[in-house]
Structure formats: C-alpha cells, structure tokens
Motif scaffolding. Structure first.
Motif, mmCIF file in Angstrom:
data_model
loop_
_atom_site.group_PDB
_atom_site.id
_atom_site.type_symbol
_atom_site.label_atom_id
_atom_site.label_comp_id
_atom_site.label_asym_id
_atom_site.label_seq_id
_atom_site.Cartn_x
_atom_site.Cartn_y
_atom_site.Cartn_z
ATOM 1 N N VAL A 41 0.858 -1.183 0.000
ATOM 2 C CA VAL A 41 0.000 0.000 0.000
ATOM 3 C C VAL A 41 0.899 1.239 0.000
ATOM 4 C CG1 VAL A 41 -1.803 1.277 1.227
ATOM 5 C CG2 VAL A 41 -1.811 -1.227 1.251
ATOM 6 N N VAL A 42 0.651 2.134 -0.945
ATOM 7 C CA VAL A 42 1.407 3.378 -1.047
ATOM 8 C C VAL A 42 0.424 4.528 -0.897
ATOM 9 C CG1 VAL A 42 2.918 4.786 -2.491
ATOM 10 C CG2 VAL A 42 3.035 2.290 -2.630
ATOM 11 N N LYS A 43 0.593 5.309 0.173
ATOM 12 C CA LYS A 43 -0.343 6.400 0.438
ATOM 13 C C LYS A 43 0.242 7.776 0.146
ATOM 14 C CE LYS A 43 -2.849 3.861 3.965
ATOM 15 N NZ LYS A 43 -3.081 3.704 5.404
ATOM 16 N N GLY A 44 1.385 7.828 -0.487
ATOM 17 C CA GLY A 44 2.034 9.108 -0.754
ATOM 18 C C GLY A 44 1.670 9.676 -2.102
ATOM 19 N N ASP A 45 2.599 10.473 -2.618
ATOM 20 C CA ASP A 45 2.385 11.124 -3.910
ATOM 21 C C ASP A 45 2.882 10.238 -5.048
ATOM 22 O OD1 ASP A 45 5.171 11.362 -3.900
ATOM 23 O OD2 ASP A 45 5.141 13.504 -3.411
ATOM 24 N N ALA A 46 2.853 10.786 -6.259
ATOM 25 C CA ALA A 46 3.260 10.013 -7.433
ATOM 26 C C ALA A 46 4.701 9.530 -7.308
ATOM 27 C CB ALA A 46 3.084 10.852 -8.699
ATOM 28 N N GLY A 47 5.572 10.353 -6.736
ATOM 29 C CA GLY A 47 6.958 9.945 -6.520
ATOM 30 C C GLY A 47 7.059 8.727 -5.621
ATOM 31 N N ASP A 48 6.201 8.643 -4.612
ATOM 32 C CA ASP A 48 6.190 7.484 -3.725
ATOM 33 C C ASP A 48 5.731 6.227 -4.459
ATOM 34 O OD1 ASP A 48 7.048 8.882 -1.381
ATOM 35 O OD2 ASP A 48 5.008 9.671 -1.148
ATOM 36 N N VAL A 49 4.760 6.387 -5.354
ATOM 37 C CA VAL A 49 4.284 5.247 -6.154
ATOM 38 C C VAL A 49 5.419 4.747 -7.050
ATOM 39 C CG1 VAL A 49 2.644 4.491 -7.935
ATOM 40 C CG2 VAL A 49 1.865 5.985 -6.076
ATOM 41 N N ILE A 50 6.119 5.674 -7.687
ATOM 42 C CA ILE A 50 7.229 5.299 -8.571
ATOM 43 C C ILE A 50 8.351 4.640 -7.773
ATOM 44 C CG2 ILE A 50 9.013 6.229 -10.114
ATOM 45 C CD1 ILE A 50 6.830 8.440 -10.808
ATOM 46 N N ALA A 51 8.673 5.183 -6.618
ATOM 47 C CA ALA A 51 9.719 4.587 -5.769
ATOM 48 C C ALA A 51 9.319 3.182 -5.331
ATOM 49 C CB ALA A 51 9.981 5.474 -4.552
ATOM 50 N N SER A 52 8.052 3.004 -5.009
ATOM 51 C CA SER A 52 7.562 1.683 -4.614
ATOM 52 C C SER A 52 7.660 0.699 -5.780
ATOM 53 C CB SER A 52 6.118 1.782 -4.118
ATOM 54 O OG SER A 52 5.635 0.514 -3.754
ATOM 55 N N LEU A 53 7.328 1.164 -6.975
ATOM 56 C CA LEU A 53 7.447 0.314 -8.156
ATOM 57 C C LEU A 53 8.892 -0.151 -8.336
ATOM 58 C CD1 LEU A 53 6.293 -0.965 -10.761
ATOM 59 C CD2 LEU A 53 6.770 1.232 -11.898
#
Length: 187
Positions: free
Chosen positions: A40-52
């Motif tokens: 689960v990623v609850k941050g911004d787009a940068g957090d989604v990309i980092a999680s990916l």
C-alpha cells in the motif's frame, strides 16, 4: 483505513472477481501458494514510482513472489485521469530502469474506462478494482502460461461475455461492499 484493510479488500477482489469469474486464468495458480505480494502506497506520485522500483528489485531477488499489487489509494491516483498519468510515468520508468521484457504493468482502477467504451459500459468492470492498483507481472510467467492458451483473445472475449452476464449492478454492489468491508468487520 489502515494498510491491512486495503490489502484485505484487494485480495477479496482477487478471489471473488478475478479468480472466481476467471478474468485472469493464471491468477489462481499464484494465489493458492500465497505468491501475491501487496503493498500500500499512500504518498504522492513519486512514492508510487519509488515503490514500483523497490518491487521490481524485490521480484529480481525473490522468485517465491510471483506478482505484486501496488495499491495506491491516495490523491495522485484517485481520479482515473490522474491515475493514467502515473501509470504512463511508471511504464516509462520500467523502460528506463531496463525492465522492458522483464516486467509489465496491468492497470486497475475503481473508475476504469477502456478507450472507446462508454463510462457505464459493463466491459470496464473487467478492470475495475476497489482501489487504484498497479499490477507488476513477470513477463516470463505470462509467456509460460500463454503457451498453454490457444488464443489470448479468448481471455478478453470471455471476460466481456462474463461481465455482460453479471451486469453493472452486480459489480457496483460487490465493489462497494469490498470498499466498505471495514464497517462490516468493525475495523
């Protein structure tokens, strides 16, 4: 909601919609041995990309994980248009990181709409999930499964036929129940 609630609702969707209605014929093979990882990623787009990126590295190192569902319920993916922007960036990043042909992304969103389909088309429900998701899949696993499949197009036609059989009210009810499961469980 806490991460566990997002994951439980998502896995219920995997079980009750994706596997039960055979929308993804190979999902059941990785579900039973517990090879689906959820993040689960609850941050911004940068957090989604980092999680990916982190999940690509994890899949590189851990063969016991077949696939990862990145659940992104926050504002950068809340609207379908914003989600598509994040998805496009993530697709480009997979290429930039050297993962073309290694991993691919499948996309799911509560307001998913196929290009050329009306917003209220039942076909859209084949890719509608309780929360915005990026599904990271190993290309080799898809290729291995598709060797046993006569025609990839029949998966798509099956999904549309099944969605038409079930109808929009069914999907609307089930997805709403999944999103509100926290109320039923007292969580």
């Amino acid at each position: 909601m806490n991460d566990t609630q997002f994951i439980e609702a998502t896995m219920r969707w995997v079980d009750d919609i994706v596997i039960n209605h055979n929308f993804c014929p190979f999902a059941g093979f990785v579900r039973q041995p517990g090879q689906i990882r959820c993040v689960v990623v609850k941050g911004d787009a940068g957090d989604v990309i980092a999680s990916l990126f982190d999940e690509c590295k994890r899949l590189d190192e851990q063969d016991d994980i077949a696939t990862t569902l990145i659940i992104a319920p926050s504002s950068p993916t809340a609207s379908f248009d914003d989600y598509l922007d994040v998805l496009a960036i993530c697709d480009r990043m997979l290429s930039d990181w050297g993962y073309t042909g290694v991993y691919q992304l499948a996309s799911f969103h509560p307001d998913y709409q196929f290009d050329g389909e009306a917003k209220d088309s039942v076909a859209n429900y084949t890719n509608r999930s309780p929360y915005p998701l990026l599904h990271l899949i190993r290309e080799r696993d898809i290729a291995r499964y598709m060797k046993n499949e006569d025609d990839a197009e029949k998966i798509y036609t099956h999904n549309i036929a099944k969605a038409n059989e079930l109808g929009c009210p069914y999907f609307e009810k089930v997805l709403k129940e999944m999103r509100s499961a926290k109320n039923k469980n007292g969580l």
